[in-house]
Write a protein that holds these residues in place. Structure first.
Motif, PDB file in Angstrom:
ATOM      1  N   HIS A   6     -14.488  -7.762  41.098  1.00  0.00           N
ATOM      2  CA  HIS A   6     -15.443  -8.856  40.899  1.00  0.00           C
ATOM      3  C   HIS A   6     -16.802  -8.602  41.549  1.00  0.00           C
ATOM      4  O   HIS A   6     -17.837  -8.696  40.900  1.00  0.00           O
ATOM      5  CB  HIS A   6     -14.867 -10.191  41.379  1.00  0.00           C
ATOM      6  CG  HIS A   6     -15.753 -11.351  41.072  1.00  0.00           C
ATOM      7  ND1 HIS A   6     -16.004 -11.774  39.790  1.00  0.00           N
ATOM      8  CD2 HIS A   6     -16.490 -12.153  41.868  1.00  0.00           C
ATOM      9  CE1 HIS A   6     -16.850 -12.791  39.810  1.00  0.00           C
ATOM     10  NE2 HIS A   6     -17.165 -13.043  41.059  1.00  0.00           N
ATOM     11  N   THR A   7     -16.801  -8.292  42.877  1.00  0.00           N
ATOM     12  CA  THR A   7     -18.099  -8.199  43.562  1.00  0.00           C
ATOM     13  C   THR A   7     -18.558  -6.777  43.881  1.00  0.00           C
ATOM     14  O   THR A   7     -19.740  -6.550  44.027  1.00  0.00           O
ATOM     15  CB  THR A   7     -18.083  -8.957  44.904  1.00  0.00           C
ATOM     16  OG1 THR A   7     -16.917  -8.603  45.629  1.00  0.00           O
ATOM     17  CG2 THR A   7     -18.112 -10.438  44.696  1.00  0.00           C
ATOM     18  N   GLY A   8     -17.639  -5.852  44.075  1.00  0.00           N
ATOM     19  CA  GLY A   8     -18.064  -4.478  44.328  1.00  0.00           C
ATOM     20  C   GLY A   8     -17.716  -3.936  45.675  1.00  0.00           C
ATOM     21  O   GLY A   8     -16.555  -3.704  45.973  1.00  0.00           O
ATOM     22  N   ILE A   9     -18.707  -3.744  46.518  1.00  0.00           N
ATOM     23  CA  ILE A   9     -18.470  -3.019  47.756  1.00  0.00           C
ATOM     24  C   ILE A   9     -19.262  -3.676  48.881  1.00  0.00           C
ATOM     25  O   ILE A   9     -20.250  -4.346  48.626  1.00  0.00           O
ATOM     26  CB  ILE A   9     -18.831  -1.524  47.557  1.00  0.00           C
ATOM     27  CG1 ILE A   9     -18.008  -0.616  48.472  1.00  0.00           C
ATOM     28  CG2 ILE A   9     -20.324  -1.283  47.668  1.00  0.00           C
ATOM     29  CD1 ILE A   9     -17.878   0.790  47.941  1.00  0.00           C
ATOM     30  N   ASP A  10     -18.795  -3.521  50.092  1.00  0.00           N
ATOM     31  CA  ASP A  10     -19.431  -4.131  51.254  1.00  0.00           C
ATOM     32  C   ASP A  10     -19.896  -3.008  52.185  1.00  0.00           C
ATOM     33  O   ASP A  10     -19.087  -2.227  52.675  1.00  0.00           O
ATOM     34  CB  ASP A  10     -18.380  -5.042  51.917  1.00  0.00           C
ATOM     35  CG  ASP A  10     -18.814  -5.612  53.256  1.00  0.00           C
ATOM     36  OD1 ASP A  10     -19.878  -5.209  53.758  1.00  0.00           O
ATOM     37  OD2 ASP A  10     -18.074  -6.458  53.793  1.00  0.00           O
ATOM     38  N   CYS A  11     -21.208  -2.929  52.414  1.00  0.00           N
ATOM     39  CA  CYS A  11     -21.801  -1.802  53.178  1.00  0.00           C
ATOM     40  C   CYS A  11     -21.208  -1.646  54.575  1.00  0.00           C
ATOM     41  O   CYS A  11     -21.265  -0.568  55.160  1.00  0.00           O
ATOM     42  CB  CYS A  11     -23.293  -1.985  53.372  1.00  0.00           C
ATOM     43  SG  CYS A  11     -24.189  -2.430  51.933  1.00  0.00           S
ATOM     44  N   ASN A  12     -20.685  -2.734  55.144  1.00  0.00           N
ATOM     45  CA  ASN A  12     -20.167  -2.658  56.516  1.00  0.00           C
ATOM     46  C   ASN A  12     -18.722  -2.187  56.564  1.00  0.00           C
ATOM     47  O   ASN A  12     -18.137  -2.112  57.640  1.00  0.00           O
ATOM     48  CB  ASN A  12     -20.249  -4.028  57.189  1.00  0.00           C
ATOM     49  CG  ASN A  12     -21.683  -4.490  57.308  1.00  0.00           C
ATOM     50  OD1 ASN A  12     -22.542  -3.714  57.723  1.00  0.00           O
ATOM     51  ND2 ASN A  12     -21.955  -5.716  56.908  1.00  0.00           N
ATOM     52  N   GLN A  35     -27.546  -4.003  46.792  1.00  0.00           N
ATOM     53  CA  GLN A  35     -28.507  -3.625  47.836  1.00  0.00           C
ATOM     54  C   GLN A  35     -28.179  -2.278  48.478  1.00  0.00           C
ATOM     55  O   GLN A  35     -28.904  -1.808  49.338  1.00  0.00           O
ATOM     56  CB  GLN A  35     -28.527  -4.699  48.927  1.00  0.00           C
ATOM     57  CG  GLN A  35     -29.458  -5.869  48.597  1.00  0.00           C
ATOM     58  CD  GLN A  35     -28.701  -7.158  48.403  1.00  0.00           C
ATOM     59  OE1 GLN A  35     -27.768  -7.450  49.142  1.00  0.00           O
ATOM     60  NE2 GLN A  35     -29.088  -7.925  47.403  1.00  0.00           N
ATOM     61  N   VAL A  36     -27.085  -1.671  48.059  1.00  0.00           N
ATOM     62  CA  VAL A  36     -26.675  -0.386  48.637  1.00  0.00           C
ATOM     63  C   VAL A  36     -27.762   0.654  48.365  1.00  0.00           C
ATOM     64  O   VAL A  36     -28.235   0.779  47.240  1.00  0.00           O
ATOM     65  CB  VAL A  36     -25.335   0.077  48.001  1.00  0.00           C
ATOM     66  CG1 VAL A  36     -25.020   1.512  48.376  1.00  0.00           C
ATOM     67  CG2 VAL A  36     -24.191  -0.846  48.415  1.00  0.00           C
ATOM     68  N   LYS A  55     -24.952   5.136  47.130  1.00  0.00           N
ATOM     69  CA  LYS A  55     -24.395   5.030  45.766  1.00  0.00           C
ATOM     70  C   LYS A  55     -24.027   6.407  45.224  1.00  0.00           C
ATOM     71  O   LYS A  55     -23.034   6.570  44.535  1.00  0.00           O
ATOM     72  CB  LYS A  55     -25.408   4.382  44.831  1.00  0.00           C
ATOM     73  CG  LYS A  55     -25.582   2.887  45.055  1.00  0.00           C
ATOM     74  CD  LYS A  55     -26.649   2.353  44.117  1.00  0.00           C
ATOM     75  CE  LYS A  55     -27.001   0.920  44.444  1.00  0.00           C
ATOM     76  NZ  LYS A  55     -28.342   0.557  43.980  1.00  0.00           N
ATOM     77  N   GLU A  56     -24.870   7.397  45.571  1.00  0.00           N
ATOM     78  CA  GLU A  56     -24.614   8.759  45.089  1.00  0.00           C
ATOM     79  C   GLU A  56     -23.293   9.307  45.628  1.00  0.00           C
ATOM     80  O   GLU A  56     -22.753  10.259  45.085  1.00  0.00           O
ATOM     81  CB  GLU A  56     -25.751   9.703  45.542  1.00  0.00           C
ATOM     82  CG  GLU A  56     -27.024   9.503  44.757  1.00  0.00           C
ATOM     83  CD  GLU A  56     -28.216  10.212  45.410  1.00  0.00           C
ATOM     84  OE1 GLU A  56     -29.257  10.311  44.748  1.00  0.00           O
ATOM     85  OE2 GLU A  56     -28.097  10.669  46.577  1.00  0.00           O
ATOM     86  N   ARG A  57     -22.821   8.690  46.708  1.00  0.00           N
ATOM     87  CA  ARG A  57     -21.594   9.193  47.336  1.00  0.00           C
ATOM     88  C   ARG A  57     -20.336   8.399  46.947  1.00  0.00           C
ATOM     89  O   ARG A  57     -19.260   8.667  47.462  1.00  0.00           O
ATOM     90  CB  ARG A  57     -21.766   9.206  48.865  1.00  0.00           C
ATOM     91  CG  ARG A  57     -22.774  10.265  49.323  1.00  0.00           C
ATOM     92  CD  ARG A  57     -22.799  10.395  50.835  1.00  0.00           C
ATOM     93  NE  ARG A  57     -23.269   9.173  51.459  1.00  0.00           N
ATOM     94  CZ  ARG A  57     -23.009   8.850  52.721  1.00  0.00           C
ATOM     95  NH1 ARG A  57     -22.270   9.633  53.472  1.00  0.00           N
ATOM     96  NH2 ARG A  57     -23.477   7.711  53.224  1.00  0.00           N
TER      97      ARG A  57
END
Ligand SMILES: [Mn+2]
Length: 248
Positions: free
Chosen positions: A141-147, A182-183, A188-190
């Motif tokens: 649903h939302t994706g990924i969390d940078c933390n 916002q990543v 993102k490339e990784r």
């Protein structure tokens, strides 16, 4: 054919229309509904009832969205944010578009409420699919969390493990967050897998403010804005098998 639809948001008529448009056949086709089937539109609970037989016979799969999480929190009487134990009260949920869902739940018997809670609590947070265009894809649903990145030994970001970690650490902030958009590009490339999400209406992401699916090299968003029809949003469907975009 394998199809994806996200953020139907209580729009049962539109959902039926798009199934008709793609000539969805439960015997041959599969559909992953990527969360936020509830709230904003009037028929969230009716939609759940409509898709349930398809889910039971495995032609459809429903993933958890933040609005399903709101319903779980309401039925449990707690907000899932760790360390706060805030209560998701009726006013807050109504402000998030939950008014009609709330009304439907209030008309349920205790037994029906219990069944609904146990159904929603067990919704998966992602599904893994393979696409000849996008490779091995994580649908969520939302994706990924940078933390909450989990790194692989080769320095790439393990998308699946990162999602699980974010979900376990703070289910609420992960489910309502919109970190993916916002990543930084270098992260993102990784990503070790392509990601398909909903959650953020594409008109908020596209420079031309259209409802067209938002495609990048690393992820794509297929929320065509059905939860925001009054702002011109629509319902969209992505065909994984053919890479086609279908809109109402
Ligand atoms: Mn959402």
């Amino acid at each position: 054919m394998l199809y994806l639809i996200s953020d139907i948001h209580g729009n049962l008529l539109e959902f039926k229309q798009i199934l008709k448009k793609i000539e969805f056949d439960g015997e041959k086709d599969n559909l992953i509904i990527m969360g936020d089937i509830l709230d904003r539109g009037p028929d969230g609970i009716a939609l759940l009832r409509y898709v349930k037989p398809y889910i039971l016979d495995n032609s459809m799969e429903l993933l958890l969205g933040n609005h399903e999480l709101f319903a779980v929190m309401y039925l449990n009487g707690v907000l899932g944010e760790k360390n706060t134990d805030r209560v998701l009260d009726e006013r807050t949920w109504t402000a998030f578009g939950g008014g009609d869902t709330l009304k439907s739940i209030k008309n349920m018997t205790a037994f029906e409420k219990k069944n609904l809670l146990s159904f929603l609590e067990h919704l998966p947070i992602y599904s893994e699919i393979s696409s000849r265009y996008l490779g091995n894809v994580i649908v969520t649903h939302t994706g990924i969390d940078c933390n909450n990145y989990v790194m692989n030994a080769d320095g790439t970001i393990n998308v699946k493990s990162s999602i699980k970690k974010a979900f376990e650490n703070n289910i609420y902030s992960y489910m309502v967050g919109m970190d993916l958009h916002q990543v930084p590009k270098k992260d993102k490339e990784r990503f070790d897998q392509f990601i398909i999400v909903g959650h953020v209406p594409c008109f908020r992401l596209n420079k031309d403010m259209s409802n067209k699916f938002y495609r990048t090299d690393y992820y794509m968003d297929i929320d065509a804005g059905a939860g925001h029809m009054e702002q011109g949003g629509t319902l969209g469907c992505y065909c994984v098998t053919t890479d086609e975009e279908i809109y109402l």
